[in-house]
Structures are given as C-alpha cells and as structure tokens.
Design an enzyme around this catalytic site. Structure first.
Site, PDB file in Angstrom:
ATOM      1  N   HIS A 122       0.815  -1.232   0.000  1.00 52.48           N
ATOM      2  CA  HIS A 122       0.000   0.000   0.000  1.00 52.48           C
ATOM      3  C   HIS A 122       0.842   1.272   0.000  1.00 52.48           C
ATOM      4  O   HIS A 122       1.961   1.310   0.510  1.00 52.48           O
ATOM      5  CB  HIS A 122      -0.905   0.014   1.238  1.00 52.48           C
ATOM      6  N   HIS A 148      12.039  -0.139 -13.150  1.00 46.58           N
ATOM      7  CA  HIS A 148      11.819  -1.567 -13.387  1.00 46.58           C
ATOM      8  C   HIS A 148      11.857  -2.287 -12.040  1.00 46.58           C
ATOM      9  O   HIS A 148      12.890  -2.264 -11.358  1.00 46.58           O
ATOM     10  CB  HIS A 148      12.907  -2.105 -14.332  1.00 46.58           C
TER      11      HIS A 148
END
Ligand code: JB2
Length: 199
Positions: free
Chosen positions: A124, A133
C-alpha cells in the site's frame, strides 16, 4: 498496436497483449537483422512511421525507454496481465506493463513506462516513478518511494517507508533497510552502497 523492441522483454509483453485480445500489427526494432518474433513481423526504425501508433516500449533498459518515450510520436498504452491483482485505487500511467502474478495494494501510484515484472509485490501507499523496473519476485513493503529510472533487482526486498533515489540499481536479492540516494548501486543483506552510476 505495435511493440517497440523485439527481444526477450517483448515476448513477455506479447503474451499479455494476446491474453487481452489486442490486435498486434507488428514489432519494430533498431536491429535490421531481426525479421520476426513469435510469428509477428518485425519492422525497422529507419523506415517505420510511428505517428499516432498505439505502442508499448518493450525494451528492458530504463534509459532507452526514457529516450524513446521522449522522441517517438506514439500513443503509448498500458499492458496488464489478467492474472495480476491491482486494488481499484491503484493508478497506472501510459506505457507501463504489469506482468503475471503481480500484486499491487491500495493507494499505490505507478508512473509511466514502468515494468512491474513477474510476481513482484508492491504494498500500500507506494510511489513508483516513471521508467522504473521492479524485477521478478521483488517486494516493496508499504509506503516505499522509488524515484525515476531506478532498477530493483530480482527478489530484492525494500523495507517499509524507505525512499530510493533516481537511477539507482538495487542488486538481486538485496535487502534495503535505509534510504538510498540517487545513482547508488546497492547489494547484499543488509543492502550496502558499493558504487554510484553515471546516471
Ligand atoms: O532505439 C531503438 C532500440 N534500442 C534498442 N529502437 C528500437 N525499435 N529498438 C531498439 N532496441 C532493441 O531492443 C534492440 O535492438 C534489442 O532487440 C531490444 C533489446 O533487447 P535485449 O535482448 O537487450 O533485452 P530486452 O530489453 O528484451 O530484455 C531485457 O530486459 C527484460 C526486462 C532482458 O534483461 C530480459 O532478460 C529482461 N526480462
């Protein structure tokens, strides 16, 4: 639509697009020796008109994706594998790809031209900026911020509330327990800075 880059990363994105029933016209690669990939025709930059083409940059290098995103007049689209789980509050910007097995939890923001690779886990309230990446099986705990262009290696773990600067490289399997500055290269558990990149 088209894919720009016709090598290993493109193979994984082709699978995502096929599962989403996208109409793939061709791939485009800089290398004139590459003629086809997975049965799709490969065209070449020199004689291809990119204007307004729906596209994904299927190139693993974060810096090359940034350069081409700024140069090419494409309409960049998002690719999300149907077997990934994104909370409804998660935001994802253009050009980003989300691979199989990825979980992204509530209130996380993912920027443009990001790769969230196979089975990565993002908890979260994270912020994953443009051209990042996140490699296979990497884990970002809650409220982690990753700045532009950084590469999180396969299986790396980033502890909660950590901020990682831009164009950093976190090695495979590293465990990051402190904030990391721009351009740092980090390896090990606990993660240690071994050098800096040139950006
Ligand atoms: O300017 C360009 C350009 N620059 C490189 N235009 C176009 N159209 N294509 C370009 N390319 C092409 O991207 C190269 O010619 C090459 O075919 C391709 C990059 O392929 P490479 O084999 O270097 O890796 P990849 O980007 O497909 O995959 C990497 O990143 C993935 C995330 C690998 O490390 C994979 O193992 C990884 N999973």
């Amino acid at each position: 639509m088209i894919l720009i880059g016709a090598s290993g990363h493109a193979k994984v994105i082709l699978d995502i697009l096929e599962r989403n029933n996208r109409d793939i016209k061709c791939l485009v690669d800089a290398n004139p020796n590459i003629k086809q990939l997975c049965g799709y025709k490969v065209e070449h930059d020199a004689d291809f008109d990119f204007t307004k083409k729906q596209a994904i940059l299927s190139i693993g290098s974060n810096s090359i994706r940034k350069k081409l995103a700024e140069e090419l007049p494409c309409d960049f689209v998002i690719g999300i594998h149907p077997q990934s789980v994104l909370d409804s509050t998660v935001s994802v910007k253009e050009g980003t790809v989300i691979m199989a097995g990825v979980v992204i939890n509530r209130d996380t923001q993912v920027g443009k031209h990001v790769i969230v690779n196979t089975s990565a886990s993002i908890d979260h309230d994270c912020i994953v900026n443009d051209f990042v990446h996140i490699s296979p099986n990497a884990t970002l705990c809650g409220t982690v911020h990753i700045a532009e262009g950084t590469h999180i290696g396969a299986g790396a773990v980033v502890s909660p509330n950590i901020k990682i600067g831009k164009w950093a490289i976190i090695g495979a399997g590293a465990v990051v327990i402190r904030d990391i500055p721009d351009f740092a290269v980090v390896v090990g558990n606990p993660g240690k800075i071994i050098k800096y990149t040139n950006g």
